[in-house]
Design an enzyme around this catalytic site. Structure first.
Site, PDB file in Angstrom:
ATOM      1  N   ASN A   9       2.970  -0.641  -5.230  1.00 48.09           N
ATOM      2  CA  ASN A   9       3.663  -1.191  -4.122  1.00 48.09           C
ATOM      3  C   ASN A   9       4.137  -2.618  -4.339  1.00 48.09           C
ATOM      4  O   ASN A   9       3.310  -3.478  -4.533  1.00 48.09           O
ATOM      5  CB  ASN A   9       2.740  -1.385  -2.964  1.00 48.09           C
ATOM      6  CG  ASN A   9       3.303  -2.297  -1.662  1.00 48.09           C
ATOM      7  OD1 ASN A   9       4.436  -2.583  -1.580  1.00 48.09           O
ATOM      8  ND2 ASN A   9       2.233  -2.501  -0.597  1.00 48.09           N
ATOM      9  N   TRP A  10       5.436  -3.092  -4.642  1.00 48.04           N
ATOM     10  CA  TRP A  10       5.914  -4.245  -5.225  1.00 48.04           C
ATOM     11  C   TRP A  10       5.668  -5.220  -4.134  1.00 48.04           C
ATOM     12  O   TRP A  10       5.741  -6.670  -4.398  1.00 48.04           O
ATOM     13  CB  TRP A  10       7.217  -4.018  -5.963  1.00 48.04           C
ATOM     14  CG  TRP A  10       7.499  -3.485  -7.222  1.00 48.04           C
ATOM     15  CD1 TRP A  10       6.452  -2.702  -7.667  1.00 48.04           C
ATOM     16  CD2 TRP A  10       8.480  -3.691  -7.921  1.00 48.04           C
ATOM     17  NE1 TRP A  10       7.080  -2.360  -9.259  1.00 48.04           N
ATOM     18  CE2 TRP A  10       8.205  -2.629  -9.142  1.00 48.04           C
ATOM     19  CE3 TRP A  10       9.918  -4.039  -7.756  1.00 48.04           C
ATOM     20  CZ2 TRP A  10       9.093  -2.568 -10.265  1.00 48.04           C
ATOM     21  CZ3 TRP A  10      10.783  -3.711  -8.754  1.00 48.04           C
ATOM     22  CH2 TRP A  10      10.342  -3.041 -10.001  1.00 48.04           C
ATOM     23  N   LYS A  11       5.683  -4.823  -2.886  1.00 42.19           N
ATOM     24  CA  LYS A  11       5.857  -6.037  -1.860  1.00 42.19           C
ATOM     25  C   LYS A  11       7.074  -6.857  -1.995  1.00 42.19           C
ATOM     26  O   LYS A  11       7.922  -6.042  -2.273  1.00 42.19           O
ATOM     27  CB  LYS A  11       4.642  -6.756  -1.825  1.00 42.19           C
ATOM     28  CG  LYS A  11       3.158  -6.145  -1.763  1.00 42.19           C
ATOM     29  CD  LYS A  11       1.873  -6.753  -1.517  1.00 42.19           C
ATOM     30  CE  LYS A  11       0.518  -5.822  -1.422  1.00 42.19           C
ATOM     31  NZ  LYS A  11      -0.533  -6.447  -0.959  1.00 42.19           N
ATOM     32  N   HIS A  95       1.545  -0.298   6.478  1.00 38.99           N
ATOM     33  CA  HIS A  95       0.494  -1.262   5.615  1.00 38.99           C
ATOM     34  C   HIS A  95       0.001  -2.515   6.420  1.00 38.99           C
ATOM     35  O   HIS A  95       0.510  -2.893   7.396  1.00 38.99           O
ATOM     36  CB  HIS A  95       1.507  -1.734   4.681  1.00 38.99           C
ATOM     37  CG  HIS A  95       0.942  -2.559   3.332  1.00 38.99           C
ATOM     38  ND1 HIS A  95       0.230  -3.792   3.524  1.00 38.99           N
ATOM     39  CD2 HIS A  95       0.278  -2.166   2.308  1.00 38.99           C
ATOM     40  CE1 HIS A  95      -0.156  -4.286   2.484  1.00 38.99           C
ATOM     41  NE2 HIS A  95      -0.224  -3.145   1.609  1.00 38.99           N
ATOM     42  N   GLU A  97      -0.105  -5.525   5.947  1.00 43.61           N
ATOM     43  CA  GLU A  97       0.605  -6.695   5.968  1.00 43.61           C
ATOM     44  C   GLU A  97       1.625  -6.377   7.218  1.00 43.61           C
ATOM     45  O   GLU A  97       1.856  -7.276   7.842  1.00 43.61           O
ATOM     46  CB  GLU A  97       1.270  -7.042   4.852  1.00 43.61           C
ATOM     47  CG  GLU A  97       0.251  -7.472   3.884  1.00 43.61           C
ATOM     48  CD  GLU A  97       0.459  -7.412   2.438  1.00 43.61           C
ATOM     49  OE1 GLU A  97       1.493  -6.942   1.947  1.00 43.61           O
ATOM     50  OE2 GLU A  97      -0.349  -7.540   1.621  1.00 43.61           O
ATOM     51  N   GLU A 167      -6.981   1.186   2.755  1.00 43.05           N
ATOM     52  CA  GLU A 167      -6.891  -0.005   2.226  1.00 43.05           C
ATOM     53  C   GLU A 167      -7.649  -0.860   2.986  1.00 43.05           C
ATOM     54  O   GLU A 167      -7.288  -1.523   3.928  1.00 43.05           O
ATOM     55  CB  GLU A 167      -5.520  -0.466   2.103  1.00 43.05           C
ATOM     56  CG  GLU A 167      -4.646   0.481   1.354  1.00 43.05           C
ATOM     57  CD  GLU A 167      -3.399  -0.389   0.835  1.00 43.05           C
ATOM     58  OE1 GLU A 167      -3.227  -0.543  -0.554  1.00 43.05           O
ATOM     59  OE2 GLU A 167      -2.649  -0.844   1.533  1.00 43.05           O
ATOM     60  N   GLY A 173      -5.463  -8.028  -2.382  1.00 38.03           N
ATOM     61  CA  GLY A 173      -4.685  -9.246  -2.990  1.00 38.03           C
ATOM     62  C   GLY A 173      -5.849 -10.316  -3.108  1.00 38.03           C
ATOM     63  O   GLY A 173      -5.591 -11.429  -3.252  1.00 38.03           O
ATOM     64  N   SER A 211      -6.995  -4.289  -4.822  1.00 36.94           N
ATOM     65  CA  SER A 211      -7.426  -4.989  -5.816  1.00 36.94           C
ATOM     66  C   SER A 211      -7.655  -3.884  -6.690  1.00 36.94           C
ATOM     67  O   SER A 211      -8.539  -4.186  -7.549  1.00 36.94           O
ATOM     68  CB  SER A 211      -8.438  -5.861  -5.631  1.00 36.94           C
ATOM     69  OG  SER A 211      -8.119  -7.092  -4.873  1.00 36.94           O
ATOM     70  N   GLY A 232      -0.913  -2.765  -5.688  1.00 37.42           N
ATOM     71  CA  GLY A 232      -0.112  -4.131  -5.315  1.00 37.42           C
ATOM     72  C   GLY A 232      -0.036  -4.715  -6.571  1.00 37.42           C
ATOM     73  O   GLY A 232       0.935  -4.488  -7.627  1.00 37.42           O
ATOM     74  N   GLY A 233      -0.523  -5.877  -6.923  1.00 38.15           N
ATOM     75  CA  GLY A 233      -0.346  -6.813  -7.832  1.00 38.15           C
ATOM     76  C   GLY A 233      -0.302  -6.328  -9.267  1.00 38.15           C
ATOM     77  O   GLY A 233       0.437  -6.716  -9.925  1.00 38.15           O
TER      78      GLY A 233
HETATM   79  P1  PGA Z   1      -3.457  -5.300  -4.184  1.00 35.61           P
HETATM   80  O1  PGA Z   1      -2.526  -4.796  -3.067  1.00 35.61           O
HETATM   81  O2  PGA Z   1      -3.319  -4.226  -5.216  1.00 35.61           O
HETATM   82  O3  PGA Z   1      -2.536  -6.481  -4.650  1.00 35.61           O
HETATM   83  O4  PGA Z   1      -4.724  -5.657  -3.502  1.00 35.61           O
HETATM   84  C1  PGA Z   1      -2.659  -3.358  -2.493  1.00 35.61           C
HETATM   85  C2  PGA Z   1      -1.982  -3.006  -1.274  1.00 35.61           C
HETATM   86  O5  PGA Z   1      -1.550  -3.781  -0.601  1.00 35.61           O
HETATM   87  O6  PGA Z   1      -1.196  -2.118  -1.187  1.00 35.61           O
END
Ligand code: PGA
Length: 253
Positions: A9-11, A95, A97, A167, A173, A211, A232-233
């Site tokens: 997930n590149w966000k 998600h 967010e 999640e 993050g 994470s 994500g990251g």
């Molecule tokens: P993260 O994000 O790996 O940067 O914690 C995961 C996500 O929000 O899908």
């Protein structure tokens, strides 16, 4: 048998020039990894670029969101049938967010999931609790409440065709991952709840997100009910993303 699944997930990250190198490196590395479904979910504007770059690589394309309505006067939205034009196999819906910053609730997320399924796209539905909810020992009730809200909105058939990503919001993050035992306990609870509600619990992929890094992926993926990760990251660098995909490939089921 559930195939391990790792989705990046590149966000809101990416740039035309940078994507080229990153995607080429991921595609090259992914060609050496067997038995794992790998997907990348870039921002909408890069779907066309990634569709071209990933062609024939075996790495699937996904979007990070999609509208519940099929088309019409919804300024700023992107319709699920449009995602079909770029051969998106997946779409992330709900998600945290989006729930937090754009006020999406289970009813809307369920409608998005239903629209995706009607377009032949697999929704990756995200659920998870806040830190305050975990500390209040409400994790299970929050997660099953979200599942019930999704079921009420989307129905059995849609939920049975989804991927569910657990999640915990406090782990996204933050560098603070759920322990494998904490994550497994919630995943087992989700699978139990699905079974109790006549949804093909054994077949449904359950991903963990929050994470996930190369150094914790193997332990997480070794848990009986964790079928992979939403990353994500660590999906923004080919080396770390591929290491996580390799960890999923090594899991002995
Ligand atoms: P993260 O994000 O790996 O940067 O914690 C995961 C996500 O929000 O899908």
């Amino acid at each position: 048998m559930r195939q391990p699944f790792v989705a990046g997930n590149w966000k809101m990250h990416g740039a035309l020039e940078r994507n080229r190198g990153l995607v080429a490196d991921i595609a090259e590395g992914a060609a050496e990894i067997d038995g794992v479904q790998i997907a990348i979910c870039p921002p909408f504007v890069y779907l066309d670029q990634l569709h071209a770059l990933l062609g024939g690589s075996g790495v699937a394309l996904g979007a990070q969101n999609g509208c519940a309505e099929p088309e019409g006067a919804f300024t700023g939205e992107v319709a699920m049938p449009m995602l079909q034009d770029f051969a998106c196999r997946y779409v992330i819906v709900g998600h945290s967010e989006r729930r937090q910053y754009y006020h999406e609730d289970d009813a809307l997320v369920g409608r998005k999931a239903a629209r995706a399924v009607s377009c032949g796209i697999t929704p990756i539905i995200c659920i998870g609790e806040t830190l305050a909810q975990r500390e209040a020992e409400a994790t299970e009730s929050v997660v099953t409440g979200q599942l019930q809200g999704l079921l009420d909105s989307a129905g059995h058939e849609v939920l049975g065709k989804a991927v569910i990503a657990y999640e915990p919001i406090w782990a996204i993050g933050t560098g603070r991952t759920a322990t494998p035992e904490q994550a497994q306990a919630v995943h087992a609870g989700i699978r139990r709840w699905l079974g109790e509600h006549d949804i093909a619990a054994d077949a449904l992929p359950l991903l963990y997100g929050g994470s996930v890094k190369p150094d914790n992926a193997a332990e997480l993926f070794a848990q009986a009910d964790i079928d992979g990760g939403l990353i994500g990251g660590a999906s923004l660098e080919a080396a770390s993303f591929l290491d996580i995909c390799r960890a999923a490939a090594r899991v002995d089921r």
